[in-house]
Design a protein around this motif. Sequence first.
Motif, PDB file in Angstrom:
ATOM      1  N   TRP A 233      -0.963 -46.954 -47.756  1.00 39.21           N
ATOM      2  CA  TRP A 233      -0.305 -47.795 -47.858  1.00 39.21           C
ATOM      3  C   TRP A 233      -0.806 -48.053 -46.498  1.00 39.21           C
ATOM      4  O   TRP A 233      -0.858 -50.141 -47.199  1.00 39.21           O
ATOM      5  CB  TRP A 233       1.398 -47.731 -47.264  1.00 39.21           C
ATOM      6  CG  TRP A 233       2.277 -48.510 -47.407  1.00 39.21           C
ATOM      7  CD1 TRP A 233       2.745 -48.847 -48.352  1.00 39.21           C
ATOM      8  CD2 TRP A 233       3.068 -49.000 -46.298  1.00 39.21           C
ATOM      9  NE1 TRP A 233       3.869 -49.811 -47.499  1.00 39.21           N
ATOM     10  CE2 TRP A 233       3.933 -49.992 -46.712  1.00 39.21           C
ATOM     11  CE3 TRP A 233       2.688 -48.832 -44.803  1.00 39.21           C
ATOM     12  CZ2 TRP A 233       4.503 -50.538 -45.754  1.00 39.21           C
ATOM     13  CZ3 TRP A 233       2.947 -49.103 -43.561  1.00 39.21           C
ATOM     14  CH2 TRP A 233       4.475 -50.745 -44.507  1.00 39.21           C
ATOM     15  N   ILE A 234      -1.081 -48.193 -45.020  1.00 41.01           N
ATOM     16  CA  ILE A 234      -1.435 -48.507 -43.977  1.00 41.01           C
ATOM     17  C   ILE A 234      -2.761 -49.666 -44.184  1.00 41.01           C
ATOM     18  O   ILE A 234      -2.651 -50.824 -44.278  1.00 41.01           O
ATOM     19  CB  ILE A 234      -1.509 -47.682 -42.923  1.00 41.01           C
ATOM     20  CG1 ILE A 234      -0.238 -46.954 -42.281  1.00 41.01           C
ATOM     21  CG2 ILE A 234      -2.385 -47.965 -41.178  1.00 41.01           C
ATOM     22  CD1 ILE A 234       0.501 -48.134 -41.787  1.00 41.01           C
ATOM     23  N   ILE A 235      -3.791 -48.826 -45.203  1.00 41.89           N
ATOM     24  CA  ILE A 235      -4.988 -49.447 -44.883  1.00 41.89           C
ATOM     25  C   ILE A 235      -4.732 -50.441 -46.196  1.00 41.89           C
ATOM     26  O   ILE A 235      -5.379 -51.456 -46.159  1.00 41.89           O
ATOM     27  CB  ILE A 235      -5.944 -48.474 -45.704  1.00 41.89           C
ATOM     28  CG1 ILE A 235      -6.356 -47.192 -44.967  1.00 41.89           C
ATOM     29  CG2 ILE A 235      -6.867 -49.397 -46.205  1.00 41.89           C
ATOM     30  CD1 ILE A 235      -7.246 -46.110 -45.378  1.00 41.89           C
ATOM     31  N   GLY A 236      -3.722 -50.546 -47.417  1.00 44.39           N
ATOM     32  CA  GLY A 236      -3.674 -51.422 -48.431  1.00 44.39           C
ATOM     33  C   GLY A 236      -2.852 -52.389 -46.520  1.00 44.39           C
ATOM     34  O   GLY A 236      -2.952 -53.591 -47.201  1.00 44.39           O
ATOM     35  N   ILE A 237      -2.335 -52.247 -45.987  1.00 48.01           N
ATOM     36  CA  ILE A 237      -1.543 -53.740 -45.269  1.00 48.01           C
ATOM     37  C   ILE A 237      -2.824 -54.484 -44.593  1.00 48.01           C
ATOM     38  O   ILE A 237      -2.577 -55.340 -43.944  1.00 48.01           O
ATOM     39  CB  ILE A 237      -0.769 -52.969 -44.150  1.00 48.01           C
ATOM     40  CG1 ILE A 237       0.923 -52.865 -45.365  1.00 48.01           C
ATOM     41  CG2 ILE A 237      -0.168 -54.188 -43.344  1.00 48.01           C
ATOM     42  CD1 ILE A 237       1.846 -53.928 -45.485  1.00 48.01           C
ATOM     43  N   GLY A 238      -3.857 -53.437 -43.711  1.00 50.28           N
ATOM     44  CA  GLY A 238      -4.539 -53.903 -42.856  1.00 50.28           C
ATOM     45  C   GLY A 238      -5.414 -54.736 -43.883  1.00 50.28           C
ATOM     46  O   GLY A 238      -6.174 -55.753 -43.011  1.00 50.28           O
ATOM     47  N   LEU A 239      -6.018 -54.283 -45.402  1.00 53.56           N
ATOM     48  CA  LEU A 239      -6.406 -55.768 -46.349  1.00 53.56           C
ATOM     49  C   LEU A 239      -6.446 -56.415 -46.224  1.00 53.56           C
ATOM     50  O   LEU A 239      -6.732 -57.503 -45.674  1.00 53.56           O
ATOM     51  CB  LEU A 239      -7.289 -54.709 -47.723  1.00 53.56           C
ATOM     52  CG  LEU A 239      -7.546 -52.921 -47.625  1.00 53.56           C
ATOM     53  CD1 LEU A 239      -7.779 -52.439 -48.802  1.00 53.56           C
ATOM     54  CD2 LEU A 239      -8.876 -53.756 -47.266  1.00 53.56           C
ATOM     55  N   LEU A 271       3.459 -50.108 -52.650  1.00 51.49           N
ATOM     56  CA  LEU A 271       4.291 -48.583 -52.736  1.00 51.49           C
ATOM     57  C   LEU A 271       4.573 -48.285 -54.754  1.00 51.49           C
ATOM     58  O   LEU A 271       3.808 -47.633 -55.339  1.00 51.49           O
ATOM     59  CB  LEU A 271       5.199 -48.704 -52.713  1.00 51.49           C
ATOM     60  CG  LEU A 271       6.020 -48.334 -51.375  1.00 51.49           C
ATOM     61  CD1 LEU A 271       7.100 -48.837 -51.367  1.00 51.49           C
ATOM     62  CD2 LEU A 271       5.618 -47.598 -51.049  1.00 51.49           C
ATOM     63  N   VAL A 272       4.090 -49.266 -55.652  1.00 52.28           N
ATOM     64  CA  VAL A 272       3.947 -49.323 -57.211  1.00 52.28           C
ATOM     65  C   VAL A 272       2.641 -49.254 -57.084  1.00 52.28           C
ATOM     66  O   VAL A 272       2.211 -47.932 -57.973  1.00 52.28           O
ATOM     67  CB  VAL A 272       3.503 -50.806 -57.752  1.00 52.28           C
ATOM     68  CG1 VAL A 272       3.421 -51.290 -58.842  1.00 52.28           C
ATOM     69  CG2 VAL A 272       5.215 -51.180 -57.477  1.00 52.28           C
TER      70      VAL A 272
END
Length: 373
Positions: A233-239, A271-272
């Motif tokens: 989830w953190i990596i997705g926000i970072g991307l 999250l999905v």
Amino acid sequence: MKIIGYIIQKEFKQIFRNKGMLPIIFILPILQLVILSNAATYDVNNIKFAYIDYDHTSTSRALIEKFNASSYFDVLTDFPSQEIAGSAMLTGAVDAVLEIPNNFERNLLKEKNADLSITINAIDGAAAGVTSGYINQIVESFNKVVKINFMDTSQKHIQPVTIDSIPSFWYNTTLDYKTFMVPGILVLLVTMITLFLSGMNIVREKEIGTLEQINVTPIRKSQFIIGKLFPFWIIGIGLLTIGLILAKVIFNTPMLGSLLLLYAYTAIYILVILGMGLLISNYTDTQQQAMFIAWFFVVIFILMSGLFTPIESMPKWAQIVTEFNPIKYFVEVVRMVLLKGSGFMEILPQILKTLLYAVIMNGLAVWSYKKIN
């Protein structure tokens, strides 16, 4: 919370210890954003245009000059016959052929009417339609000039009636395809990286045998799942952050809306995707299986998301299916917030649907995960 913190710490160490995963997370998304945003274009330029001039008059030469002056066409040499032009189109050397018949200028003078033959390579139907539109615009413009030049002397003083439309382009005033495409590529990167990493991570634990060891520990199912998925989830926000910076610096993508609102929606959307990754990992035993199943679904979701083609152009049944596609809502929200400056109330329907999707996907994923108590 302390147990979840230890699991998260262990996951980050495992991610950064894997030297092969780091380029996938940080380098490939940058390359994909730069390359795909430049390559995935809807513009039709450098059309290989040829002509057959049987008339050889000043009027036919003036028409050909109109095409020479256009930035959309690369005008090739004059073909002597339709057969040679057809052969050139067969080999791909020509995209469109204009045939000017004999007595073209004479028919315009005497009969006030003349025909032109246009042949277009229509293997790519969309490009052929755009090419036809370009050609029609040039011919219509030339037709207005011809009407005035060939008008009778007694009618020269009569001003011809014309109607001009002046379009106003909102949200993308320069009609730059990158303005439309870059937000969609951001969606693509966040979706694919987080889905593949989350799906393969748990399956990798199965392959090396550590999952069974964790299952017999006192760690609860909820603690294990949260600790496992939170790093991604953190990596997705970072991307998303990296993508937005590159979009602004390299492509100067407009960012009219609230970035905080975009991040809030992205947090729900990830999250999905994480729920989908966990669900896939629950029913697969190897990373190859997880990758194949994830790729199968993500390709369908992306092609039916409106990222590359308008949903309104799809068949009715496909439009109904897209209502269950979470990527569709992310594409809509990113473009609405960045390009239109939409606020919370404008994207509220997408937020509610994505939130419902997150609850369902994660509920199914948690329910299907087998933990030995």
